[in-house]
Design a protein around this motif. Sequence first.
Motif, PDB file in Angstrom:
ATOM      1  N   SER A 134      22.733  11.847   1.107  1.00  0.00           N
ATOM      2  CA  SER A 134      21.873  11.584  -0.044  1.00  0.00           C
ATOM      3  C   SER A 134      20.616  10.810   0.320  1.00  0.00           C
ATOM      4  CB  SER A 134      22.651  10.786  -1.099  1.00  0.00           C
ATOM      5  OG  SER A 134      23.065   9.525  -0.568  1.00  0.00           O
ATOM      6  N   ALA A 135      20.539  10.285   1.543  1.00  0.00           N
ATOM      7  CA  ALA A 135      19.386   9.482   1.927  1.00  0.00           C
ATOM      8  C   ALA A 135      19.178   9.576   3.436  1.00  0.00           C
ATOM      9  CB  ALA A 135      19.561   8.024   1.500  1.00  0.00           C
ATOM     10  N   ALA A 136      17.924   9.388   3.866  1.00  0.00           N
ATOM     11  CA  ALA A 136      17.604   9.498   5.288  1.00  0.00           C
ATOM     12  C   ALA A 136      16.424   8.607   5.627  1.00  0.00           C
ATOM     13  CB  ALA A 136      17.294  10.943   5.659  1.00  0.00           C
ATOM     14  N   SER A 152      16.743  10.724  -1.179  1.00  0.00           N
ATOM     15  CA  SER A 152      15.747   9.670  -0.965  1.00  0.00           C
ATOM     16  C   SER A 152      15.482   9.547   0.530  1.00  0.00           C
ATOM     17  CB  SER A 152      16.246   8.329  -1.510  1.00  0.00           C
ATOM     18  OG  SER A 152      16.474   8.402  -2.906  1.00  0.00           O
ATOM     19  N   VAL A 153      14.203   9.475   0.915  1.00  0.00           N
ATOM     20  CA  VAL A 153      13.868   9.392   2.336  1.00  0.00           C
ATOM     21  C   VAL A 153      12.844   8.283   2.557  1.00  0.00           C
ATOM     22  CG1 VAL A 153      14.331  11.841   2.712  1.00  0.00           C
ATOM     23  CG2 VAL A 153      11.993  11.098   2.215  1.00  0.00           C
ATOM     24  N   LEU A 154      12.900   7.708   3.739  1.00  0.00           N
ATOM     25  CA  LEU A 154      11.922   6.725   4.190  1.00  0.00           C
ATOM     26  C   LEU A 154      11.381   7.204   5.525  1.00  0.00           C
ATOM     27  CD1 LEU A 154      10.502   3.902   4.234  1.00  0.00           C
ATOM     28  CD2 LEU A 154      12.569   3.020   5.334  1.00  0.00           C
ATOM     29  N   VAL A 155      10.063   7.287   5.650  1.00  0.00           N
ATOM     30  CA  VAL A 155       9.443   7.690   6.910  1.00  0.00           C
ATOM     31  C   VAL A 155       8.589   6.549   7.432  1.00  0.00           C
ATOM     32  CG1 VAL A 155       9.487  10.159   6.443  1.00  0.00           C
ATOM     33  CG2 VAL A 155       7.558   8.813   5.635  1.00  0.00           C
ATOM     34  N   THR A 156       8.561   6.384   8.743  1.00  0.00           N
ATOM     35  CA  THR A 156       7.784   5.302   9.347  1.00  0.00           C
ATOM     36  C   THR A 156       6.771   5.871  10.331  1.00  0.00           C
ATOM     37  OG1 THR A 156       9.046   4.823  11.361  1.00  0.00           O
ATOM     38  CG2 THR A 156       9.924   3.957   9.275  1.00  0.00           C
ATOM     39  N   SER A 157       5.668   5.143  10.504  1.00  0.00           N
ATOM     40  CA  SER A 157       4.652   5.500  11.482  1.00  0.00           C
ATOM     41  C   SER A 157       3.751   4.292  11.683  1.00  0.00           C
ATOM     42  CB  SER A 157       3.842   6.716  11.017  1.00  0.00           C
ATOM     43  OG  SER A 157       2.968   7.155  12.054  1.00  0.00           O
ATOM     44  N   SER A 158       2.709   4.457  12.496  1.00  0.00           N
ATOM     45  CA  SER A 158       1.733   3.403  12.750  1.00  0.00           C
ATOM     46  C   SER A 158       0.328   3.993  12.671  1.00  0.00           C
ATOM     47  CB  SER A 158       1.937   2.788  14.144  1.00  0.00           C
ATOM     48  OG  SER A 158       3.253   2.296  14.298  1.00  0.00           O
ATOM     49  N   MET A 211      13.144  14.714  -5.379  1.00  0.00           N
ATOM     50  CA  MET A 211      13.147  14.011  -4.101  1.00  0.00           C
ATOM     51  C   MET A 211      12.312  12.740  -4.222  1.00  0.00           C
ATOM     52  SD  MET A 211      12.091  15.599  -0.396  1.00  0.00           S
ATOM     53  CE  MET A 211      12.152  14.655   1.119  1.00  0.00           C
ATOM     54  N   GLN A 212      12.777  11.650  -3.627  1.00  0.00           N
ATOM     55  CA  GLN A 212      12.075  10.377  -3.637  1.00  0.00           C
ATOM     56  C   GLN A 212      11.717   9.990  -2.207  1.00  0.00           C
ATOM     57  OE1 GLN A 212      11.268   8.742  -6.531  1.00  0.00           O
ATOM     58  NE2 GLN A 212      12.160  10.512  -7.586  1.00  0.00           N
ATOM     59  N   ALA A 213      10.486   9.486  -2.017  1.00  0.00           N
ATOM     60  CA  ALA A 213      10.037   9.138  -0.669  1.00  0.00           C
ATOM     61  C   ALA A 213       9.377   7.771  -0.655  1.00  0.00           C
ATOM     62  CB  ALA A 213       9.074  10.188  -0.141  1.00  0.00           C
ATOM     63  N   ALA A 214       9.541   7.067   0.453  1.00  0.00           N
ATOM     64  CA  ALA A 214       8.876   5.789   0.690  1.00  0.00           C
ATOM     65  C   ALA A 214       8.392   5.775   2.125  1.00  0.00           C
ATOM     66  CB  ALA A 214       9.832   4.620   0.432  1.00  0.00           C
ATOM     67  N   SER A 215       7.442   4.901   2.428  1.00  0.00           N
ATOM     68  CA  SER A 215       6.903   4.831   3.782  1.00  0.00           C
ATOM     69  C   SER A 215       6.878   3.400   4.278  1.00  0.00           C
ATOM     70  CB  SER A 215       5.487   5.414   3.830  1.00  0.00           C
ATOM     71  OG  SER A 215       4.586   4.604   3.088  1.00  0.00           O
TER      72      SER A 215
END
Length: 415
Positions: free
Chosen positions: A267-269, A313-319, A340-344
């Motif tokens: 359900s989340a990543a 729900s997903v969270l993505v990271t970067s710089s 779908m829900q997204a955060a960064s």
Amino acid sequence: MGLTATKVQLLFVVLAVAGLVATVWVWPRLSSRTWPSVAGRVGVLALNQILILVALALVTNAYFGFYGSWGDLFGTDDSTAPILPLGAGAVVGQPGLVRVIGSRPVLVPKAKEGRSGGRLEQVVISGPQSRLSTPAYVYLPPQYFEKKFATTRFPAIVALTGYPGDARNLITRLNFPGLVAKSILAKQINPTVLVLMRPTIAPPRDTECVDVPGGPQVETFLAKDVPHAMAGAFRVGTDAGSWGVIGGSTGGYCALKLSMRHPDAFSAAVSLSGYFHALTDVTTGDLFGGSRQLRDENDLMWRLAHLPAPPVSVLVTSSKRGESDYRTTEQFLKAVKTPMQAASLILPSGGHNFATWNRELPEALPWLAQQLHAPAQPQTRLTAAQRPRPRSSAASLASSARHRRGSGRRTRPRP
């Protein structure tokens, strides 16, 4: 001696230094213009270059964990593990798919006396559908062993390395067990089980977590076999709401894809510096059997544009500086649509490496655990004192991240 053994690294470092010292001593004796002297100088230079490169390669490999053994490096490690019964403790699912081969406590620095950090089990997980097996580690929180939680099932998170990766790096370089244990003791998250593994289930091939036509069925192994095997060996939940997945680099792409393609399993990543479509090169071979449809279905941007959004729900990271996937991460976030829900979590700067992920994990890992619900407990419930302290997703990321929608792909650095 093993490929990553300290003695092997020291041996070649010493040989490289000795080669340089020997060169200083022998060079004057090869100064004439005769053919033997010229050949000798060429040979000395070549030998020095080889020794230096081998020493650097061994140290770099041990640091980043690209290959775990000589067989892994040369592609000769095709060993599999038998499916043996674990014994007592099976809850639901098919028992006998997880074999425990070692166990040790998890220590939490500065924890109060008598406060346990849980245990880390070294295991081999086998899959009945994919017919694949892989070594892994399972972190069990301290509550798992308490009498009052004897019938309690726990949420679970699958953590994946990059390619080729080594599951030990999730412990030694990223300290997943320690971070989760610390968060549990601080009541930031509910007690959670971890499954630590690499996505390279059929080494040395990089399958990009794809069910390869006529080849390794890695997606089936990760999305179906792993939760099924874990449910038969440990007290973990069996519904998607109690399962999450996190990974870095290739593991980040796999984490997003597994949640988006299998919302019935996860359900989340969280994707740490992941990309958004399956990469293909000499390490992957033909992943799709020439099928454009299969290629598209493994392209996360294509899925967002052409298929209904999954309820995950997903969270993505970067710089902003140091990561090549920053712009494509922004595009991915912009393409996300409900349900779908997204955060960064976007850092001002940071490279594609363990140091950057260590800065992100203290926020990203609790975020993921907080998205999961505890499986229904027929007999035991957490008391008010045991429940995690309220902490919104926005608050947990406010110090180093900003929330917005967006997508992408990246070049292929793979620590």
